[in-house]
Structures are given as structure tokens and as C-alpha cells.
Enzyme design. Structure first.
Site, mmCIF file in Angstrom:
data_model
loop_
_atom_site.group_PDB
_atom_site.id
_atom_site.type_symbol
_atom_site.label_atom_id
_atom_site.label_comp_id
_atom_site.label_asym_id
_atom_site.label_seq_id
_atom_site.Cartn_x
_atom_site.Cartn_y
_atom_site.Cartn_z
ATOM 1 N N LYS A 52 27.226 31.602 -13.630
ATOM 2 C CA LYS A 52 26.157 31.504 -14.460
ATOM 3 C C LYS A 52 25.304 30.444 -14.100
ATOM 4 O O LYS A 52 23.787 30.816 -13.814
ATOM 5 C CB LYS A 52 26.697 30.844 -15.855
ATOM 6 C CG LYS A 52 27.667 31.789 -16.727
ATOM 7 C CD LYS A 52 28.203 31.250 -17.644
ATOM 8 C CE LYS A 52 29.244 32.192 -18.515
ATOM 9 N NZ LYS A 52 30.085 31.487 -19.468
ATOM 10 N N GLN A 96 31.774 25.782 -22.107
ATOM 11 C CA GLN A 96 32.378 26.844 -21.716
ATOM 12 C C GLN A 96 34.067 26.786 -22.375
ATOM 13 O O GLN A 96 34.664 25.471 -22.361
ATOM 14 C CB GLN A 96 32.697 26.736 -19.958
ATOM 15 C CG GLN A 96 33.493 27.756 -19.507
ATOM 16 C CD GLN A 96 32.895 29.093 -19.631
ATOM 17 O OE1 GLN A 96 31.570 29.432 -19.398
ATOM 18 N NE2 GLN A 96 33.727 30.351 -20.017
ATOM 19 N N ASP A 119 24.892 31.002 -26.600
ATOM 20 C CA ASP A 119 26.391 31.694 -26.790
ATOM 21 C C ASP A 119 25.874 32.655 -27.937
ATOM 22 O O ASP A 119 26.877 33.307 -28.410
ATOM 23 C CB ASP A 119 27.188 30.853 -26.565
ATOM 24 C CG ASP A 119 27.983 30.915 -25.273
ATOM 25 O OD1 ASP A 119 27.752 31.745 -24.313
ATOM 26 O OD2 ASP A 119 28.540 29.991 -24.687
#
Ligand code: NDP
Length: 304
Positions: A52, A96, A119
Site C-alpha cells: 500500500k 491494518q 477503509d
């Protein structure tokens, strides 16, 4: 054999568009920034976060990787998230997952400012998505919609069946498809006669987390099959069940001792009209949509 929906090329296309947008924002003195928080030493998570961060650099976004130790407490994590919420150079915050079991993951996800929730996991964004308001939608299902649209698969009026009801994939996928005017059915582990339901799908989305779960008799001939699943298999007998006679897979499996299979049995793709392969289907879209969400968050936060 159905037509392959090439997620990798679509992801490349989206990333190119994001890079163009980043250039335009740079002319206004804006550089979208992503903060990625990786707690502890989970090898798979580290690979995801690094890719990412790398993609941010490729597209011209600012990024920062924060790596607190496994021993971090919920209170310390909360302080870290609060600081990121306040930072002007950060437009997107990603925690994460999975977080260590001893920290309160829900509390921390809810602490991320909805404006920076790239997200799309915050309840405010889930609510906005459901209400059809501008929202940061979860990256994987948003990517599924991009695959369908950019491949010219009609959605409006189609019967879409989603197997899986997670907050990350199944539920938001259903909402996004509903907003595109599909008729949706959401299935899960308590669904009765699942095959009868999936056989009605014009668009079948598999987000289950079980290798090769969707078998040919569960697919209506000609349907579009989107396989979200990512399952690593290491067992030879299981490998044979899915890939016997596939020389290319055999080579990977012999070399690495493992291979990736989706939630759809490869034989089911033969019945489909179009399908996303695993790997190279939905997977590449997730990072592309994260980049797109970060730029979107940067614009939205500034009222652009
Ligand atoms: P979850 O485990 O959170 O959810 C799985 C869902 O599948 C649940 O709703 C569960 O039902 C349902 N399910 C399980 N067993 C059955 C069954 N026998 N019959 C019908 N439904 C069943 O998984 P995620 O949504 O997080 O992920 C799904 C898959 O997608 C995984 O393989 C994951 O690795 C992959 N994934 C891929 C991403 C990508 O970038 N391509 C990103 C995120 C996930 P119930 O609710 O009743 O338990």
C-alpha cells in the site's frame, strides 16, 4: 469457459486515473496523505501494508507507515489515532487488521475520523453508504463494482446473489449493488438450500473464506461470477481437488509448496459467462480503491 474479467488491468487503469488526480491536486498545493498503522509482526499484514505504501509513492501520494509494537495498549493506540485525526497532512488512516487480541479493535476503528476512514469501516460511513449519501465505501466491494462497470456487465435489473455477510465485503457489496439497481439476495451460513439461491444469480459474488466452496452446479450457466476469496492451500490432496491437470499451477505449487484458490471452484468458471480469476481478479482492485478513497477523502475534507 467464461470470459476472464481482468482485475489487474482494471486496477492499473484506476491507478493511472488516481495519479492524474494527484497531479491536478498538486497544482492546488494539495498532496493527499495516507497513514498506515501496522501493529506487531504479522508477516502477511506487513506485505499488505508495504505494498500500500509503495503504491502511494508510485502515484504521488504522501504516505507514512507507523509500526507500534505488539505490546501497545488500547489507550496508546487511541492516542495515536487521535493524533492522526488531527494532522493536516493526513487524509486517510488505515489500521491494518487483524489488530492484536488484547486491544479493542472496534473502539479503535470507531475512533478514526469518518472523514479519514479510507477503509470505509466506520459505522458513520456504513450508514452513509446505506442511506445513499456520499461515503467512503470499503475498498474490496467498491472494486467489485468497478470490475463489473468497466467490463460492461449490466447491473441494473439483474439478480445479484452475495454469499457472505461480513461488514468488510458482503454487506457493503450488497448495498453498492442495490444502489446500482440490482435485485439483491444476501446468503450466509444459515441460508437454506444455498445452491437453489445461487443458481438464480445473474451476478454471483462469493465472499466466504472457504476454498472452492462454489461448485459448478451452484452457478447458472452464463452468469457473471465474482470470486472475492483468497485462500492459501498447502495440502497436495486439496491441490489435486482444484487444479489436477493444470500444468501452470502445478509448477507454482511444486516450487512454493502452496497456491492461492478463491471461494469458487475453478470448474465453476467453466459454467460462467464471465468471471474474476484468483489471483488477478478482485485482489488488485483493493489497493487501487484504497488510493482512490484517499484522494477522495483529501478532496472531500477540503470541500472540493
Ligand atoms: P468473513 O469470515 O468475515 O465472512 C464470511 C462469510 O461467509 C460469513 O458471512 C459467513 O456466514 C459466510 N459463510 C461461511 N460459511 C458459509 C457456508 N457454508 N455457507 C454460506 N455462507 C457461509 O470473511 P470476509 O468477508 O472478511 O472475507 C471473505 C473472503 O474474501 C475471504 O476469503 C477473504 O480472504 C477474502 N477477502 C479478499 C479481499 C481482497 O482484497 N480480494 C479483501 C477481504 C477479504 P455467517 O455470517 O453466517 O457466519
Amino acid at each position: 469457459m467464461g470470459k476472464i474479467l481482468d482485475g489487474a488491468s482494471i486496477a492499473t487503469e484506476i491507478k493511472k486515473e488516481v495519479a492524474e488526480e494527484v497531479k491536478l491536486l498538486a497544482e492546488k498545493g494539495i498532496r493527499p496523505g495516507l497513514a498506515a498503522v501496522l501493529v506487531g509482526n504479522v508477516a502477511a499484514s506487513e506485505i499488505y501494508v508495504r505494498s500500500k505504501v509503495k503504491t502511494c509513492a508510485e502515484l504521488g501520494l504522501f504516505s507514512e507507515m507507523l509500526t507500534p509494537p505488539e505490546s501497545i495498549t488500547t489507550a496508546e493506540m487511541l492516542a495515536l489515532v487521535t493524533a492522526l485525526n488531527a494532522r493536516e497532512d493526513i487524509d486517510g488512516i488505515l489500521l491494518q487488521l487483524p489488530l492484536p487480541a488484547h486491544v479493542d479493535a472496534k473502539l479503535l476503528l470507531d475512533a478514526v475520523s469518518p472523514e479519514k476512514d479510507v477503509d470505509g469501516f466506520h459505522p458513520v460511513n456504513a450508514g452513509r453508504l446505506q442511506a445513499g449519501r456520499p461515503a467512503l465505501a470499503p475498498c474490496t466491494p467498491a472494486g467489485v463494482i468497478e470490475i463489473l462497470k468497466r467490463s460492461g456487465i449490466p447491473i441494473a435489473g439483474q439478480r445479484a446473489v452475495i454469499v457472505g455477510r461480513s461488514d468488510i465485503v458482503g454487506k457493503p457489496a450488497a448495498m453498492l449493488l442495490l444502489h446500482e439497481n440490482a435485485t439483491i439476495t444476501i446468503c450466509h451460513s444459515k441460508t437454506r438450500d444455498l445452491a437453489a439461491v445461487t443458481r438464480e444469480a445473474d451476478i454471483l459474488i462469493a465472499a466466504i473464506g472457504r476454498p472452492g466452496f462454489i461448485t459448478p452446479e451452484m452457478v447458472k450457466p452464463g452468469a457473471t461470477v465474482i470470486d472475492v476469496g483468497i485462500n492459501r492451500i498447502t495440502d497436495r490432496a486439496e491441490f489435486e481437488k482444484f487444479f489436477a491437470g493444470d500444468a501452470k499451477r502445478e509448477e507454482t505449487f511444486s516450487k512454493r509448496g502452496s497456491t492461492i484458490v478463491g471461494d469458487v471452484h475453478p470448474k465453476a468458471f467453466e459454467v460462467a459467462g464471465a468471471y474474476t480469476p484468483v489471483p488477478g481478479g478482485v485482489g488488485p482492485l483493493t489497493i487501487a480503491m484504497l488510493m482512490s478513497n484517499t484522494v477522495r477523502a483529501a478532496r472531500m475534507r477540503r470541500g472540493l
